[in-house]
Design an enzyme around this catalytic site. Structure first.
Site, mmCIF file in Angstrom:
data_model
loop_
_atom_site.group_PDB
_atom_site.id
_atom_site.type_symbol
_atom_site.label_atom_id
_atom_site.label_comp_id
_atom_site.label_asym_id
_atom_site.label_seq_id
_atom_site.Cartn_x
_atom_site.Cartn_y
_atom_site.Cartn_z
ATOM 1 N N SER A 175 -56.918 -21.600 -69.694
ATOM 2 C CA SER A 175 -57.574 -21.992 -68.424
ATOM 3 C C SER A 175 -56.283 -22.319 -67.552
ATOM 4 O O SER A 175 -56.342 -22.085 -66.237
ATOM 5 C CB SER A 175 -58.164 -23.102 -68.477
ATOM 6 N N LYS A 199 -55.248 -29.458 -65.886
ATOM 7 C CA LYS A 199 -55.800 -28.838 -64.678
ATOM 8 C C LYS A 199 -54.874 -29.126 -63.486
ATOM 9 O O LYS A 199 -54.203 -30.130 -63.864
ATOM 10 C CB LYS A 199 -57.377 -29.228 -64.287
#
Length: 241
Positions: free
Chosen positions: A76, A121
């Protein structure tokens, strides 16, 4: 006449001979060495065992309060962070009054927000920010300013295929993965409790270094694109939702 004082038999007997051993060490340093010697005799393995225990204690304190290793579990955050990369998370980055900034890569506890795990993230919006996807050129806008993410987005990815228009509540973060086509992030949880936002208090720390593999080791820098985003409007910056 010899006037030099001659020692008596009693004087001679009261002086310790050079060969006599004293049972009490002479000073603090000698006593410390004596105590350490007694401990090393008692511990199996002696000095080697004590050295290993001291190193383990140091690493435990370091991991608990200062730096924490984190292994990248998914794609990701590609292209910058690859599956299996190990990063060092700076747990002091947001202590003593500091706050996460747009563009930082953070590790956080997603329990109750993203899922029962720790996630990594990029911070796209902080408290009060107005984050919109997308403008006419397909770029994300933060507080009315388009952000050029081409320097770190996964090749071929668009900033987002999911449109959104959110104001980030105070004390929370809007977080996206760099590989937008392979990231479950704030966009996917807009309808969940918390609206896809993660409280700042759930942030474990900032990822500062890739340390493994050695051929990929580097310092993780905050992109300049986010540094040019203007501050949130005063009325929104203190808003909570």
């Amino acid at each position: 006449m010899d006037t030099e004082a001659q020692p008596t038999e009693r004087d001679r007997s009261s002086r310790p001979s050079d060969s006599e051993d004293t049972s009490d060490p002479g000073g603090p340093e000698d006593r410390s060495r004596f105590a350490l010697s007694r401990v090393t005799e008692w511990v199996p393995g002696g000095r080697i065992t004590l050295t290993l225990l001291a190193c383990l204690l140091f690493l435990l304190v370091l991991s608990t309060f200062v730096l924490r290793p984190f292994q990248i579990p998914s794609g990701s955050m590609e292209r910058g962070l690859r599956i299996g990369d190990r990063v060092l998370v700076n747990k002091l980055a947001y202590r003593f009054g500091a706050e996460p900034r747009r563009g930082d890569i953070v590790v956080f506890d997603g329990t109750g927000y993203f899922g029962h795990a720790d996630y990594i993230k990029r911070v796209v919006g902080v408290g009060g920010d107005h984050v919109v996807c997308c403008d006419r050129e397909g770029r994300i806008q933060v507080n009315g300013r388009p952000v050029d993410e081409s320097g770190f987005l996964y090749p071929g990815d668009s900033p987002s295929t999911v449109p959104f228009d959110v104001v980030v509540p105070g004390g929370t973060l809007f977080l996206l993965g760099d590989h937008r086509g392979d990231s479950s992030d704030s966009r996917d949880h807009l309808g969940s409790p918390g609206g896809g936002m993660v409280p700042v208090g759930e942030v474990i720390g900032r990822a500062d270094w890739i340390v493994w593999p050695f051929g990929h080791a580097t310092r993780l820098q905050r992109p300049d694109a986010y540094a040019r985003v203007p501050a949130a409007a005063a009325g929104r910056a203190g808003a909570h939702g």
